[in-house]
Design an enzyme around this catalytic site. Structure first.
Site, short mmCIF file in Angstrom:
data_model
loop_
_atom_site.label_atom_id
_atom_site.label_comp_id
_atom_site.label_asym_id
_atom_site.label_seq_id
_atom_site.Cartn_x
_atom_site.Cartn_y
_atom_site.Cartn_z
N GLU A 107 0.90 -1.13 0.03
CA GLU A 107 -0.05 -0.05 0.06
C GLU A 107 0.75 1.23 0.03
O GLU A 107 1.92 1.29 0.36
CB GLU A 107 -0.98 0.08 1.22
CG GLU A 107 -0.20 0.01 2.55
CD GLU A 107 -1.09 0.68 3.67
OE1 GLU A 107 -1.37 1.72 3.39
OE2 GLU A 107 -1.19 0.07 4.81
N LYS B 169 -3.38 -2.31 15.90
CA LYS B 169 -2.79 -1.25 16.86
C LYS B 169 -3.71 -1.03 18.04
O LYS B 169 -4.83 -0.95 17.80
CB LYS B 169 -2.44 -0.11 16.20
CG LYS B 169 -1.22 0.26 16.42
CD LYS B 169 -1.10 1.78 15.93
CE LYS B 169 0.01 1.97 15.06
NZ LYS B 169 -0.06 1.39 13.38
N1 PSU Z 1 -2.28 1.47 10.47
C1 PSU Z 1 -0.99 1.68 10.71
N2 PSU Z 1 -0.33 2.33 9.77
C2 PSU Z 1 -1.22 2.97 8.79
C3 PSU Z 1 -2.44 2.89 8.51
C4 PSU Z 1 -3.02 1.92 9.63
O1 PSU Z 1 -0.48 1.04 11.63
O2 PSU Z 1 -0.29 3.51 7.77
C5 PSU Z 1 -3.14 3.44 7.45
C6 PSU Z 1 -3.44 2.09 6.37
O3 PSU Z 1 -3.34 2.50 5.06
C7 PSU Z 1 -4.88 1.77 6.79
C8 PSU Z 1 -5.44 3.23 7.00
O4 PSU Z 1 -5.69 1.30 5.58
O5 PSU Z 1 -4.42 3.76 8.00
C9 PSU Z 1 -6.67 3.03 7.76
O6 PSU Z 1 -7.07 4.53 8.04
P1 PSU Z 1 -8.74 4.61 8.53
O7 PSU Z 1 -8.68 4.23 9.83
O8 PSU Z 1 -9.16 5.97 8.35
O9 PSU Z 1 -9.67 3.87 7.77
#
Ligand code: PSU
Ligand code: MN
Length: 304
Positions: free
Chosen positions: A26, A161
Site C-alpha cells: 500500500e 494497533k
Molecule cells: N495503521 C498503521 N499504519 C498505517 C495505517 C493504519 O499502523 O499507515 C493506514 C493504512 O493505510 C490503513 C489506514 O488502511 O491507515 C486506515 O485508515 P482509516 O482508519 O481512516 O480507515
C-alpha cells in the site's frame, strides 16, 4: 474496460501472466504512515525483501488519476516526498481521484481493490484499520474491515494497533466472516507488541499452511479477504505498558483537538512516533520488513 483506468507495471504484468508470485503493497503507509525520508527508504527496502524471497513487489497508488499497480522507485520517491499533501484514498474516494486526475495514496481497503483488479492475491502492510475506541459513539470503523469482508486478498499485517478497539475489531471481522490467522502465534499481536489480550481464530505455522487455506477459501467461492497476523520480531517489540500509556495520551489529545474521521489514524500514528522519540517508527519499519518476507513466502506457496 479496466485498461481505461489501470496501469499494471510491465514486470508485474509479466509475472502475473506467467503465474509467478506477486505481493501488493500500500501507499498510505508511505504518505501518511511514516515521515520522509524513512518512508521512501522503507518502501524500497520492502520491495527488495519481497524480491529476495522469490516474489515480485507491486506498490500501489493512484498517480494523476491512473490506477498504478507496481510503482517505479522514482514514483515512490515522489509520493513519499509529497507525504500528507497526497490525498488518503479509501474505497469511497477512488472515483473522485480518478475523475480529477490527481494523486491518491491507497489505504488497505483501496490497495486490496486495485490488487484484486490486477489479480494479486497477497498483500503486505504494517497494520490494518479497524474499529476505533469509542466507536459506539463515533461509528468510526475503518473501511478496511468492509473491504476484507468483500475482496479476495490476503492481508499480512502485525495485528491491530491498540489505537483501535481490538476486541470490537475482531467481533466485526467475525460477523463479516473474515478469518484471522495467527502466524506462529495463538495470540493476536498488537503491532508494536507481540501480544494483545485477544486470541486469533486459527494458528498456522508455515506459509504453505496459510496458502492452502487461501486456495481452499477462494476455490470454494467463499468471497472476502483473510487477515494474517504476524508478530513483530522479539528484538524489536516495544514495552507494552509504555506504548499503552503513549496511546492513551495520544487519544486524549485527539479528542481535545477535535480530530476525527480519516484524519484520526495518521494523527495517532504521528503522535505515537513523536512521544516514543522515534522508537515506534523503528519498530514499525521492522515489522513491515517481517511482514513483507512472510507475504512473499505465502505468495510463492500460493502459486504452486
Ligand atoms: N495503521 C498503521 N499504519 C498505517 C495505517 C493504519 O499502523 O499507515 C493506514 C493504512 O493505510 C490503513 C489506514 O488502511 O491507515 C486506515 O485508515 P482509516 O482508519 O481512516 O480507515
Ligand atoms: Mn475511520
Amino acid at each position: 474496460m479496466l485498461e481505461q483506468y489501470l496501469d499494471i507495471n510491465p514486470e508485474v504484468a509479466a509475472a502475473l501472466a506467467a503465474g509467478k508470485p506477486v505481493v501488493a503493497l500500500e501507499s498510505t503507509i508511505i504518505s501518511h504512515g511514516m515521515p520522509y525520508p524513512q518512508n521512501v527508504e522503507t518502501a524500497l527496502r520492502v520491495e527488495q525483501i519481497i524480491r529476495d524471497n522469490g516474489a515480485i513487489p507491486a506498490t500501489i497508488a493512484i498517480l494523476k488519476g491512473r490506477l498504478k499497480v507496481g510503482m517505479t522507485p522514482d514514483e515512490i520517491e515522489y509520493l513519499g516526498k509529497a507525504g500528507l499533501d497526497v490525498i488518503k484514498t479509501s474505497r469511497r474516494d477512488i472515483p473522485f481521484i480518478v475523475a480529477k486526475q490527481v494523486d491518491g495514496a491507497t489505504t488497505v481497503a483501496s490497495t486490496m481493490i486495485l490488487a484484486a483488479m490486477a489479480g494479486i492475491k497477497v498483500f503486505a502492510t504494517g497494520g490494518i484499520g479497524g474499529v476505533h475506541r469509542g466507536a459506539e459513539q463515533t461509528f468510526d470503523i475503518s473501511a478496511d474491515l468492509q473491504e476484507l469482508a468483500n475482496t479476495n486478498v490476503a492481508v499480512v499485517c502485525a495485528g491491530a494497533k491498540s489505537i483501535l478497539d481490538i476486541g470490537l475489531t475482531l467481533e466485526y471481522l467475525e460477523t463479516q466472516g473474515v478469518p484471522v490467522i495467527g502466524h506462529q502465534t495463538d495470540t493476536l499481536p498488537a503491532f508494536y507488541t507481540r501480544e494483545s489480550d485477544f486470541g486469533v481464530d486459527y494458528r498456522l505455522d508455515t506459509p504453505e499452511q496459510i496458502a492452502d487455506v487461501l486456495k481452499a477459501k477462494w476455490a470454494m467461492g467463499l468471497k472476502g479477504g483473510v487477515v494474517v497476523a504476524n508478530p513483530i520480531p522479539e528484538a524489536h517489540q516495544l514495552d507494552r505498558a509504555m506504548i499503552d500509556e503513549v496511546i492513551l495520551d495520544a487519544l486524549a489529545q485527539m479528542d481535545d483537538q477535535g480530530i476525527s474521521g480519516k484524519a484520526s489514524t495518521p494523527f495517532l500514528l504521528a503522535k505515537v512516533a513523536e512521544k516514543t522519540k522515534g522508537s515506534s517508527l523503528k519498530a514499525n519499519i521492522e515489522l513491515v520488513f517481517n511482514n513483507a518476507k512472510l507475504a512473499a513466502e505465502i505468495a510463492v506457496e500460493y502459486v504452486k
